[in-house]
Design an enzyme around this catalytic site. Structure first.
Site, PDB file in Angstrom:
ATOM      1  N   LYS A  12      12.852 -17.597  21.839  1.00  0.00           N
ATOM      2  CA  LYS A  12      12.216 -18.898  21.598  1.00  0.00           C
ATOM      3  C   LYS A  12      12.293 -19.210  20.098  1.00  0.00           C
ATOM      4  O   LYS A  12      12.128 -18.321  19.265  1.00  0.00           O
ATOM      5  CB  LYS A  12      10.754 -18.818  22.064  1.00  0.00           C
ATOM      6  CG  LYS A  12      10.012 -20.148  22.141  1.00  0.00           C
ATOM      7  CD  LYS A  12       8.584 -19.903  22.663  1.00  0.00           C
ATOM      8  CE  LYS A  12       7.772 -21.185  22.777  1.00  0.00           C
ATOM      9  NZ  LYS A  12       6.397 -20.922  23.257  1.00  0.00           N
ATOM     10  N   SER A  69       5.056 -24.152  26.721  1.00  0.00           N
ATOM     11  CA  SER A  69       5.993 -24.564  25.709  1.00  0.00           C
ATOM     12  C   SER A  69       7.305 -23.765  25.700  1.00  0.00           C
ATOM     13  O   SER A  69       8.266 -24.176  25.068  1.00  0.00           O
ATOM     14  CB  SER A  69       5.342 -24.443  24.335  1.00  0.00           C
ATOM     15  OG  SER A  69       5.021 -23.092  24.058  1.00  0.00           O
ATOM     16  N   SER A  75       1.903 -20.641  27.909  1.00  0.00           N
ATOM     17  CA  SER A  75       3.235 -21.126  27.565  1.00  0.00           C
ATOM     18  C   SER A  75       4.402 -20.269  28.042  1.00  0.00           C
ATOM     19  O   SER A  75       5.549 -20.700  27.967  1.00  0.00           O
ATOM     20  CB  SER A  75       3.355 -21.321  26.051  1.00  0.00           C
ATOM     21  OG  SER A  75       2.723 -22.513  25.669  1.00  0.00           O
TER      22      SER A  75
END
Lengths: 469, 486
Positions: free
Chosen positions: B75, B150, B174
């Site tokens: 990420k 996210s 997330s």
């Protein structure tokens, strides 16, 4: 008559190997800008602080020396303000769980000055504003360096007391190896809060004075402020609550900003740093590692026979004290004599040459040996003073005295021969001695001259008295 | 599509070269990128370079580690040395970290190769991956829908078979929520289990690195590689990490294991599809020998306000540094002074959701409001922790939906932040309390959308979640976490 109410806020740069929350060196003196940095003290995204244990230990040591209570748990908070030399736009500081609270320091006169709190925090970087440039520069070498901030109760009453307090704090910090505590090197800064009131009445409006970079400035700024505030009140005006700066050149304070709105720092516990438990065991090791405090030192020096003045002077200067302790260990004469020399001729010579004791080549052993030569009668006190500069430059007193033939003549036969010769050569003077015994000094001087200063003056006087009296 | 464990074995034994594996992953990443936008940076050069080195070292007879040649996706709010790490923010669009996060460092030391940096909601703030300065990510099961957030890009990378393992971060769900929306495993370990060093902070007391993957074995392997104390993170757990691989091989059945359904979260408010997935999982658990019961966590539904207050307050502090002085391009350099430059730069380089959270967080920490907001949120947080601790006196694992719904259409909640926030109702509890939680695939709804369920384990018992996942995986077989169609 008004009395002043004074409180101090003192910042001390902690002397540690590394910065408060990263591995960079705490000291960055003389380095190019921004070289003593890493992701943590630069506040780069993703970096995390880790507490420097040495800094906490030294802060605990200092807090204990100021008779503070050390809470079981100490914690870091974030203090927010936007400024380019604060890389994270918050400072990691302490809020409601500092390393020390509710302490005190005793002044010479026995009065206790309350220490509200002692806390640890990180320093900011430095903004540089090149003259006429349309920009400013930031140097983050100092960012993250460890600091102690200590705040006093408004217990001080005079500028002199404030200065005495600062001297004492410096001595404690130096003796404990907590900080260099040198205002000149930026390792100790003080802000003052001062108000005036009629004794017994409620506190007056306080004014904060910043930018004080020497103890002398603190004293002078306080004296100025007290006078200014007194004049205001006496002329029927009132004191404005504000922050003032100190103009060193003009020796006056000036208004920086009024305190109509206090900054909101949005303190909250730093989630990156779990609260630290200060176990009793840890405190014990800190206590055990704590060197002798200046007050205890002074007490010890008094016991060695030093006069109060000299004992204080030496005990409150870590450099002097270290030197004195080493000298006194090898010197067999009276400690007061050592103190006389150290605070008198040695200090005078060093001052005249703008030299720090630690920077000179004078060793405690050599000073002790010089005094021993006087004590043994090998040289006169006068000779000792004459050769002191050579000893301060690193010379060995015995060798100097030997090589230059400065040893006193202690052989009474040799002195008597000189005395007889001088009496024989000065019949007119001898006549005058009969009318005025003081004239004997003329003959004494003559003998000393003949011996090139090496005859023992006491012995010469005795012989002259014997022969002419 | 091989698992990470298989790739590691095959590369180490010389049957496949790391370069072939990595090249294939890079190609697949490019292939998906046009339609799904899961990546912010595809690291062609550095990935191939690393793969080549691994092949050379293997040829020289060196032991490269259990993840030899395994392509991974990280990420983009996790720092990778020399590889731009943007957190999907304009303010960090050109930030190239001079260091790697500890988790990345450990994976690379075990032989893994970072092939891409995944898209996300800016700084991790969002549940749909629509709040990205680099554009929204799309759900591979239905490209008109969100992938969750996210960690949307990481989830999509795994769901589409670009990589077997992707790293996400989980502050309020997330990792688990996009896991549920894309049909893969999403694991959030105990707070402190994985180092946060190098993870661009959103809400420090809640942030935790998590893993997205498609098999329990891969989850266990990556956790074994990453877990363990990190001296660079003061909140990192001390002591020995659990043996995750053992939890997979050692799992036989759930006889005697008590699973508690949280009453307050398993009734109204969940879609029919979600309820069906939950029931399906319950059946499977019973078949595996588990004992199901209801438990109550009375304050569970107050988790959302508490969570958002804490997260926003911490965010307002963590994001204070993005002021145009160092990272983003500066705006407003008009000689009006430093304060103006900072304000204008922040206004132009941070997205609307990030600005909203900073403003609310700043308010919550302000003098006079602290006690009413942040202080109160901390109290609720402690209360929930206490209630969950009590629940664990009755059961061994807690079970809830991962999200009250399946993936929703793009744009549906963009203008309704509150509705978006409510989607975290099940997941935010584990972050508030600091315990481990996992979203496990639980089949598909009628509209062919994947749906997960969430398990939570008592403090520090991360490995139990890996164990139960392994059992469900074995029980379901091939269809446990199928690849999304391309």
């Amino acid at each position: 008559m008004f009395e002043a109410v004074i409180g101090l806020e003192i910042h001390l740069a902690l002397r540690t190997g590394s910065k408060m929350f990263c591995g960079c060196a705490a000291e960055s003196l003389g380095l190019l800008p921004n070289v003593n940095t890493c992701p943590v003290c630069l506040g780069l995204p993703g970096s995390l602080p880790v507490v420097n244990r040495e800094a906490i230990e030294k802060a605990l040591r200092f807090s204990l020396a100021l008779n503070c209570q050390v809470p079981e748990v100490t914690q870091f908070h974030r203090k927010h303000y936007y400024y380019p030399d604060a890389p994270k736009n918050y400072q990691i500081s302490q809020f409601d769980r500092p390393v020390g609270e509710h302490g005190f320091v005793e002044l010479e006169a026995g009065r206790r000055i309350g220490v509200t709190r002692c806390h640890v925090e990180e320093d900011a970087g430095r903004s540089v504003h090149p003259p006429y440039a349309p920009y400013s520069l930031v140097d983050l070498n100092r960012a993250g360096a460890p600091l102690i901030e200590m705040v006093t109760e408004p217990d001080l009453r005079t500028p002199e007391e404030a200065r005495e307090f600062l001297v004492k704090i410096r001595a404690i910090a130096q003796a404990l190896d907590v900080s260099d505590a040198s205002p000149e090197a930026g390792k100790m800064r003080a802000d003052v809060n001062v108000s005036i009131r009629l004794p017994g009445e409620a506190l007056g409006t306080k004014v904060e004075v910043k930018n004080l970079n020497s103890f002398k400035s603190v004293q002078n700024a306080l004296a100025f402020e007290i006078k200014r505030q007194t004049d205001l009140l006496e002329s029927g005006r009132s004191v404005l609550q504000e922050t003032r700066g100190w103009n060193e050149g003009g020796q006056r304070t000036y208004s920086m900003r009024s305190k109509e709105e206090t900054a909101d720092y949005r303190y909250f516990p730093d989630p990156d740093l779990p609260p630290m438990r200060v176990a009793e065991k840890w405190l014990e090791t800190v206590r055990a590692a704590t060197p002798e405090l200046p007050d205890a030192k002074r007490e010890r020096y008094r016991e060695l026979g030093l006069r109060a003045f000299d004992a204080g002077l030496i005990a409150f200067d870590v450099e002097l004290a270290t030197f004195f302790d080493r000298a006194v260990r090898v010197y067999e004469g009276e400690a007061q004599l050592l103190a006389n020399w150290l605070n008198g001729d040695v200090a005078g010579h060093l001052n005249a040459n703008d030299l720090a004791l630690s920077r000179s080549k004078l060793s405690p052993e050599n000073l002790a040996s010089l005094l021993t030569l006087v004590d043994e009668g090998a040289i006169s006190g006068k000779t000792a003073k004459d050769v002191l500069p050579l000893v301060i430059d690193g010379g060995d007193p015995k060798t100097i005295v030997e090589e230059r033939g400065l040893k006193q003549i202690t052989d009474l036969g040799a002195i008597e021969a000189l005395v007889d010769a001088v009496i024989a050569a000065n019949p007119a003077v001898v006549e005058r001695v009969k009318e005025n015994p003081k004239v004997i000094n003329v003959l004494l001087g003559q003998v000393m001259k003949e011996s090139r200063g090496k005859a023992k003056p006491d012995a010469v006087r005795e012989l002259l008295n014997e022969k002419l009296g | 599509m091989m698992t990470a464990v298989e790739i590691g074995r095959q590369v180490a034994s010389g049957r496949v070269r790391a370069q072939e594996i990595v090249r294939a992953a890079l190609e697949r990443a490019e292939l998906t990128q046009v339609e799904l936008n899961a990546f912010i940076t595809i690291a062609h050069e550095s990935a191939l370079e690393q793969a080549e080195k691994i092949d050379e070292r293997l040829a020289a007879g060196e032991d490269v580690g259990p993840l030899a040649g395994v392509p991974i996706v990280v990420k983009d709010n996790i720092c990778t040395e020399g590889l731009r790490s943007t957190a999907a923010s304009e303010s960090l669009a050109s930030f190239v970290p001079p260091y790697s996060a500890t988790v990345v460092e450990r994976l690379e030391q075990a032989g893994a190769v970072v092939v891409a940096k995944a898209n996300l909601d800016e700084f991790g703030m969002g549940s749909s991956n629509e709040n990205s300065a680099f554009g929204a990510v799309k759900n591979p099961w239905d490209t008109s829908r969100v992938p969750g957030g996210s960690s949307g890009g990481s989830a999509v990378a795994v769901a589409t078979g670009v990589v077997p393992i992707a790293l996400g971060t989980d502050t309020g769900g997330s990792v688990r929520q996009p896991g549920s929306f894309t049909g893969v495993i999403g694991f959030k370990p105990t707070y402190g289990r994985l180092s946060r060093y190098g993870v661009i902070a959103y809400a420090s007391s809640l942030d935790q690195v998590g893993v997205l993957c498609r098999s329990a074995e891969d989850l266990a392997l990556s956790m074994d590689v990453m877990a363990g104390h990190d001296p660079k993170d003061a909140t990192s757990l001390a002591g020995v990490a659990p043996a995750f691989a053992k939890a997979v091989t050692g799992a036989s059945d759930l006889t005697g294991v008590r699973v508690g359904l949280i009453e307050e979260l398993t009734g109204e408010g969940n879609s029919a599809g979600v309820m069906a997935a939950l029931e399906l999982t319950c059946e499977r658990l019973v078949q595996l020998g588990a004992e199901l019961q209801q438990v109550s966590v009375p304050t569970a539904r107050d988790g959302i306000p508490a969570y958002y207050l804490v997260a926003m307050a911490e965010a307002s502090s963590n994001l204070a540094r993005y002021d145009g002085m160092v990272y983003s391009s500066r705006t407003g350099e008009d000689r009006l002074g430093q304060a103006d430059v900072m304000m204008k730069s922040r206004g132009s380089s941070l997205g609307p959701e990030v600005r909203r959270r900073i403003l609310m967080g700043t308010y919550a920490l302000s003098a006079g409001y602290y006690d009413a907001y942040y202080g109160k949120a901390l109290k609720v947080r402690r209360l929930i922790a206490h209630e969950i601790e009590r629940a664990f006196e009755e059961v061994d694992l807690l079970l809830t939906p991962t999200v009250p719904s399946v993936a929703y259409p793009l744009g549906e909640k963009v203008d309704d932040p509150l509705a978006m926030y409510l989607g975290d109702i099940d997941t935010c509890l584990a972050n508030l309390v600091g315990i481990a939680a996992i979203s496990v695939p639980a089949g598909f709804t009628a509209e062919r959308l994947p749906c997960g369920v969430q398990f939570m384990a008592p403090a520090l018992q991360d490995e139990r979640l890996v164990g139960v996942t392994a059992l469900l995986e074995r029980h379901v077989g091939e269809k446990f976490a199928p690849l999304a169609p391309l």
